[in-house]
Design a protein around this motif. Sequence first.
Motif, short mmCIF file in Angstrom:
data_model
loop_
_atom_site.label_atom_id
_atom_site.label_comp_id
_atom_site.label_asym_id
_atom_site.label_seq_id
_atom_site.Cartn_x
_atom_site.Cartn_y
_atom_site.Cartn_z
N SER A 49 1.05 3.96 -3.02
CA SER A 49 0.67 5.34 -2.75
C SER A 49 1.77 6.31 -3.17
O SER A 49 1.50 7.35 -3.78
N ARG A 51 -10.24 -3.45 4.96
CA ARG A 51 -9.31 -4.10 4.04
C ARG A 51 -10.06 -4.93 3.00
O ARG A 51 -9.59 -5.11 1.89
N GLU A 94 -3.50 -2.47 1.06
CA GLU A 94 -4.55 -2.25 2.05
C GLU A 94 -4.80 -0.76 2.18
O GLU A 94 -4.22 0.05 1.45
N LEU A 151 -8.45 -3.02 -3.33
CA LEU A 151 -7.36 -2.13 -2.98
C LEU A 151 -6.04 -2.71 -3.45
O LEU A 151 -5.89 -3.91 -3.62
N ALA A 196 0.83 -1.21 0.00
CA ALA A 196 0.00 0.00 0.00
C ALA A 196 0.86 1.25 0.00
O ALA A 196 0.58 2.22 -0.72
N THR A 228 -4.93 6.06 -0.07
CA THR A 228 -5.26 4.68 -0.38
C THR A 228 -5.43 4.51 -1.89
O THR A 228 -6.14 5.30 -2.53
#
Length: 301
Positions: free
Chosen positions: A29, A110, A201, A198, A25, A185
């Motif tokens: 990002s 999640r 997460e 996603l 994640a 996210t």
Amino acid sequence: MVDADTRSGDGAEADVRERDPAVVAGEASAAAAVAAGDSGPADVPQTDLTAAAFFDVDNTMMIGASIFHFARGLAARKFFTTADLAGFAWQQLKFRIGGRETTYSTTTGRDTALSFVAGRPVAEITELGEEIYDELMADRIWAGTRALAQMHLDAGQRVWLVTATPVELALIIARRLGLTGALGTVAENVDGHYTGRLVGEILHGPAKAHAVRALAVAEGLDLRRCTAYSDSVNDVPMLSAVGTAVAVNPDSELRDVAKDRGWQIRDFRTGRRAARIGVPSVLGAGALAGAVAAGLAARRR
């Protein structure tokens, strides 16, 4: 956002699943933030390129939770029912009273975060985010925290938001505030449409620290010269990753940690004007998305 078509088949996806979701994640990002580029005003020179500031959003830069305000706007546009929104409101109330995310909400998130936009075009959600920011978020920015961010910009430093909110919405907020960009996210998309899954997460807790470190590598930052701001004890990993940590509107646990570690504390909930706060000293020193997702899960159940 991440286009799933850029992956190299089942082997790559299996590799992602085997890695720590928080690391995945964070890296996703940071990659999204770099790809988005600098959204800050062109007339503000960046002269201190190895120092930067990182700001949490919910209850730090913005009063309440940005994703809840976004959900309100989507509810008004019939994306889901009033009953769903009541669930968000309950999570928001607990957040405002407790000042922090709950373990249940982030764990549930999640698996269910952003499922409500599955199949929707990324461009559509981004356009709605622009409208909803103007309607419900623009007047909820903490003036004191905004002043802190501006002090970093005026010193020639870059400023990023770091939030569990979807990166598309986080980038809108950053752009409207004249900041450099945002870490948020990342939702997977295929051919410009969300899959409802996603990448890794929610950007929460340790994932924020991973994102900050990954961005520092990409942008050539010296984290010892960087500053981070947050209201939540959940962000201690991010606050600990930089040279200067500042607790803004802190929950009781973060206030205790800040006192123990000698971190600065800024509290704008008392009504004090930002001009009376010692902001220059900060420069001298150098997720609730899951909660909303928990409410959204009711729609799918």
